[in-house]
Design a protein around this motif. Sequence first.
Motif, mmCIF file in Angstrom:
data_model
loop_
_atom_site.group_PDB
_atom_site.id
_atom_site.type_symbol
_atom_site.label_atom_id
_atom_site.label_comp_id
_atom_site.label_asym_id
_atom_site.label_seq_id
_atom_site.Cartn_x
_atom_site.Cartn_y
_atom_site.Cartn_z
ATOM 1 N N VAL A 1 77.176 1.663 15.455
ATOM 2 C CA VAL A 1 77.109 0.756 16.049
ATOM 3 C C VAL A 1 77.966 -0.009 16.174
ATOM 4 O O VAL A 1 78.496 -0.761 17.378
ATOM 5 C CB VAL A 1 76.108 0.341 15.989
ATOM 6 C CG1 VAL A 1 75.227 -0.990 17.183
ATOM 7 C CG2 VAL A 1 74.591 0.578 15.915
ATOM 8 N N GLU B 1 81.267 1.222 17.772
ATOM 9 C CA GLU B 1 81.062 1.725 19.055
ATOM 10 C C GLU B 1 80.407 0.165 19.980
ATOM 11 O O GLU B 1 81.572 0.484 20.848
ATOM 12 C CB GLU B 1 79.368 1.861 19.162
ATOM 13 C CG GLU B 1 78.670 3.342 19.659
ATOM 14 C CD GLU B 1 77.136 3.282 20.207
ATOM 15 O OE1 GLU B 1 76.701 2.877 18.963
ATOM 16 O OE2 GLU B 1 76.778 3.850 20.700
ATOM 17 N N LEU C 1 79.960 10.589 23.178
ATOM 18 C CA LEU C 1 78.599 10.455 22.784
ATOM 19 C C LEU C 1 78.527 11.233 20.913
ATOM 20 O O LEU C 1 78.264 10.574 20.249
ATOM 21 C CB LEU C 1 78.385 12.405 22.957
ATOM 22 C CG LEU C 1 76.841 12.829 22.634
ATOM 23 C CD1 LEU C 1 75.727 11.112 22.708
ATOM 24 C CD2 LEU C 1 76.194 13.832 23.036
ATOM 25 N N LEU D 1 77.411 9.596 17.535
ATOM 26 C CA LEU D 1 76.704 10.768 16.404
ATOM 27 C C LEU D 1 77.988 10.514 14.854
ATOM 28 O O LEU D 1 77.713 11.703 14.466
ATOM 29 C CB LEU D 1 76.915 12.135 17.327
ATOM 30 C CG LEU D 1 76.395 12.635 18.282
ATOM 31 C CD1 LEU D 1 76.769 14.115 18.980
ATOM 32 C CD2 LEU D 1 75.323 12.347 17.491
ATOM 33 N N VAL E 1 75.521 10.882 11.724
ATOM 34 C CA VAL E 1 74.980 12.088 11.395
ATOM 35 C C VAL E 1 75.786 12.719 10.816
ATOM 36 O O VAL E 1 76.460 13.973 10.300
ATOM 37 C CB VAL E 1 74.030 13.116 12.537
ATOM 38 C CG1 VAL E 1 73.242 12.174 12.561
ATOM 39 C CG2 VAL E 1 74.556 13.276 13.689
ATOM 40 N N THR F 1 71.701 4.131 17.573
ATOM 41 C CA THR F 1 71.887 4.726 17.636
ATOM 42 C C THR F 1 71.290 4.907 16.262
ATOM 43 O O THR F 1 70.916 5.429 15.818
ATOM 44 C CB THR F 1 73.616 4.505 17.494
ATOM 45 O OG1 THR F 1 74.237 4.076 18.311
ATOM 46 C CG2 THR F 1 73.889 5.785 15.896
ATOM 47 N N ILE G 1 68.114 7.120 14.537
ATOM 48 C CA ILE G 1 68.343 8.060 13.728
ATOM 49 C C ILE G 1 67.291 7.993 12.903
ATOM 50 O O ILE G 1 66.692 8.613 12.026
ATOM 51 C CB ILE G 1 70.121 7.312 13.086
ATOM 52 C CG1 ILE G 1 69.789 8.410 11.592
ATOM 53 C CG2 ILE G 1 69.938 5.940 12.707
ATOM 54 C CD1 ILE G 1 69.886 10.244 11.836
ATOM 55 N N CYS H 1 73.067 17.047 14.381
ATOM 56 C CA CYS H 1 74.028 16.133 15.661
ATOM 57 C C CYS H 1 72.589 16.614 16.903
ATOM 58 O O CYS H 1 72.940 16.202 17.329
ATOM 59 C CB CYS H 1 75.278 16.270 15.482
ATOM 60 S SG CYS H 1 76.165 17.219 15.137
ATOM 61 N N LEU I 1 70.221 13.976 17.450
ATOM 62 C CA LEU I 1 70.488 12.282 17.791
ATOM 63 C C LEU I 1 71.315 13.405 19.008
ATOM 64 O O LEU I 1 70.940 12.044 19.869
ATOM 65 C CB LEU I 1 71.106 11.936 16.161
ATOM 66 C CG LEU I 1 71.598 10.863 16.509
ATOM 67 C CD1 LEU I 1 70.562 9.785 16.929
ATOM 68 C CD2 LEU I 1 72.412 10.567 15.869
ATOM 69 N N GLY I 2 71.769 13.884 19.066
ATOM 70 C CA GLY I 2 72.412 13.890 20.306
ATOM 71 C C GLY I 2 72.129 14.062 21.609
ATOM 72 O O GLY I 2 72.232 13.261 22.573
ATOM 73 N N ILE J 1 70.387 11.063 22.454
ATOM 74 C CA ILE J 1 71.856 10.029 23.292
ATOM 75 C C ILE J 1 71.114 10.387 24.766
ATOM 76 O O ILE J 1 71.376 9.687 25.989
ATOM 77 C CB ILE J 1 72.371 9.421 22.831
ATOM 78 C CG1 ILE J 1 71.797 9.274 21.018
ATOM 79 C CG2 ILE J 1 73.689 8.986 23.867
ATOM 80 C CD1 ILE J 1 73.404 8.937 19.757
ATOM 81 N N ILE J 2 71.685 12.124 25.104
ATOM 82 C CA ILE J 2 72.099 12.324 26.257
ATOM 83 C C ILE J 2 71.005 12.004 27.138
ATOM 84 O O ILE J 2 70.908 11.118 28.453
ATOM 85 C CB ILE J 2 72.284 13.524 26.478
ATOM 86 C CG1 ILE J 2 73.695 14.214 25.704
ATOM 87 C CG2 ILE J 2 72.113 14.672 27.779
ATOM 88 C CD1 ILE J 2 73.701 15.694 24.968
ATOM 89 N N GLU K 1 71.543 10.385 30.954
ATOM 90 C CA GLU K 1 71.434 10.757 31.368
ATOM 91 C C GLU K 1 70.076 9.881 32.473
ATOM 92 O O GLU K 1 69.612 10.632 33.677
ATOM 93 C CB GLU K 1 71.116 12.225 32.084
ATOM 94 C CG GLU K 1 72.232 12.466 31.171
ATOM 95 C CD GLU K 1 72.818 12.576 32.304
ATOM 96 O OE1 GLU K 1 73.293 12.553 33.234
ATOM 97 O OE2 GLU K 1 74.752 12.932 31.157
ATOM 98 N N ASP K 2 69.044 9.348 31.897
ATOM 99 C CA ASP K 2 68.505 8.638 32.406
ATOM 100 C C ASP K 2 67.084 9.403 33.045
ATOM 101 O O ASP K 2 66.640 9.504 33.862
ATOM 102 C CB ASP K 2 69.212 7.740 33.663
ATOM 103 C CG ASP K 2 68.117 6.309 33.829
ATOM 104 O OD1 ASP K 2 67.523 6.602 33.188
ATOM 105 O OD2 ASP K 2 68.651 5.528 34.991
ATOM 106 N N TYR K 3 66.868 10.430 32.151
ATOM 107 C CA TYR K 3 66.074 10.942 32.728
ATOM 108 C C TYR K 3 64.540 11.129 32.351
ATOM 109 O O TYR K 3 63.773 9.902 31.748
ATOM 110 C CB TYR K 3 65.948 12.605 30.965
ATOM 111 C CG TYR K 3 67.428 13.073 31.677
ATOM 112 C CD1 TYR K 3 67.503 14.042 33.164
ATOM 113 C CD2 TYR K 3 67.267 14.152 30.430
ATOM 114 C CE1 TYR K 3 68.481 14.774 33.399
ATOM 115 C CE2 TYR K 3 68.832 14.767 30.804
ATOM 116 C CZ TYR K 3 69.136 14.980 32.048
ATOM 117 O OH TYR K 3 70.358 16.369 31.987
#
Lengths: 199, 191, 206
Positions: free
Chosen positions: A81, A84, A100, A104, A107, B74, B78, B114, B117-118, B121-122, B126-128
């Motif tokens: 972080v 980041e 992204l 990541l 991990v 993040t 995790i 990943c 986690l990926g 984060i997406i 993307e504000d889904y």
Amino acid sequence: MSTIVSEFTKGLWKEIPPFRLVLGLCPVLAVTTTMENGLGMGLSATFVLVCSNVLISALRKVIPDEVRVACYIVVIATFVVCVEMITKAYFFQLSESLGLFIPLIVVNCIILGRAEAFARKNGVVKSLADGLGMGLGFTLSLTVIGIVREVFGAGKLDLLFGDTVFIAEPFDFLQQAPGAFVVLGLMLAGMNILGRIID
Amino acid sequence: MDHYFELIIAAIFINNILLAKFLGCCPFLGVSKKMDTAVGMSAAVVFVLTLAGVITWVVSRYVLVPYNISYIRTLAFILVIATLVQFVELFLRKSIPVLYKSLGIFLPLITTNCAVLGTAIINIQEDYSLLETIVFSVASAVGFGLALVLFAGIRERFEITRIPKALEGTGIGLVTAGLMALSFFAFKGMV
Amino acid sequence: MASYLRMIIVLSLITLISGFALGALNEMTYEQAESNVLRFKKLPAVSTIFETVVGPLAPDQRAAVEQSLLAERITVDLGEKEPTLLFVIKKDGKPHTVTLEKFGQGFGGDLGVMSGYQLETGKLVGIGITTMSETPGVGTRVTESIFTEQFNSLSDDAVIKVKKDGGDIDALAGATISCRAVATAVEQAKVFFRTHQDKIKQATSK
């Protein structure tokens, strides 16, 4: 002293990630479209790896065995972080192109792997050497892959030569996703051949 | 409805999480030597990824955003994923031992996958909405499973093929993955 | 029991320390990060619109113009969740055009479009793409001027939709979804601007 040196150098050749130590492939494939991105990603990962290795090794007697992985994850995530935030504030373009893949780093198997396999059993200085060696090895690999993909895929090398065009009609495939896999596969084979000649 | 259909097609084929976004490459190369382990891993990923997607969405919406601490996303995610994997493992061992037998050994690997986690984060980037999150998570996981199982099918054949010595192991795996990614590229022109 | 206690204490201590450290770092970097988003993402889009209003910029003018655009941005409370951010483009020293950002649902997620409207007439003068994660080489082509420039000269009663949906916008072959996202964002922004035109005018004249 000599053990510290050898802990450092093993990351640069004998166990260089991701070629010899096939771990942490996601960023290797994803961000190496240019030399700049490869270098940036490598240095970010090195920062996290060195810091977490040192801290985990310093705390190795305090952290109870049963919850060690959870502790490692917290430590690693904290440094990630940090990276980041720092990239967002001071290296904005880099943080945009890595996107992204900065979060990541958490991990990335190399980092957790080094914590588990090395830092929790060794002293601070040795862990520092190990982290630095592995990190720089990783950075070196990413930079080289980035150079190959940028020179042959985009025909230039932005970071060193600006807009100078080396190849007028570059092989665009290398910049795309499938190209990443193929380049890495062939470079792995090249490393195998090179390794056999040298050793 | 159209929108969800597009989301699914895009996540499975066009922006395949493995072949186009490079998420989850470690298990991709690690557990794809045999078909049955690949199927087991895919199932475990579909299961965990969907659950993790929903829980991280809730955590983000109702904890991180209201308290203005999105910057530790993040870290929070995790931890959520690691805890979730532990719980799933415990739950499966106690309640559904049959499933545990087939998925159990893959679960610890998933924490550091990943793709999980990926995707989480997406979903946030993307504000889904919650429904979109669920759809996208399932579709991404299915895309992962599809690529993994197809790849394992090809890889089983390596055992009876002569491969240049230098390319043995991971090398030929990566080149094959590259060719697979190339064929998935064909879907890009579809929409 | 003691070992359990130790586990909990160590883990919470580590988490606590990390939480505080990150909070402090966030305080230090937050403003810089925010201004980066403005400078590198929104500003280039605003300056393309600036160029269609005032005329092309020489390379040596660009920095100064962007600086003043940045300095003259305003935020107005127009009943949205957060105050709306508006960039004001001046022509002959007077506020002439206002740009605002809206989003459309693209292929790889939200696609941000900055679009500019004349304060007096409410006419659309131009657009610029701010953020997107479209497929490289396909959806990303919406940033090309051949697509964006058709918005500059739209007549007032033009329907801002791609032709496939019965509008007047030529979509790029193979990138219909991305083009549709741009059109949606612009249409939204246009409606939004027209509804709040008076308030926006008031705010810019301050």
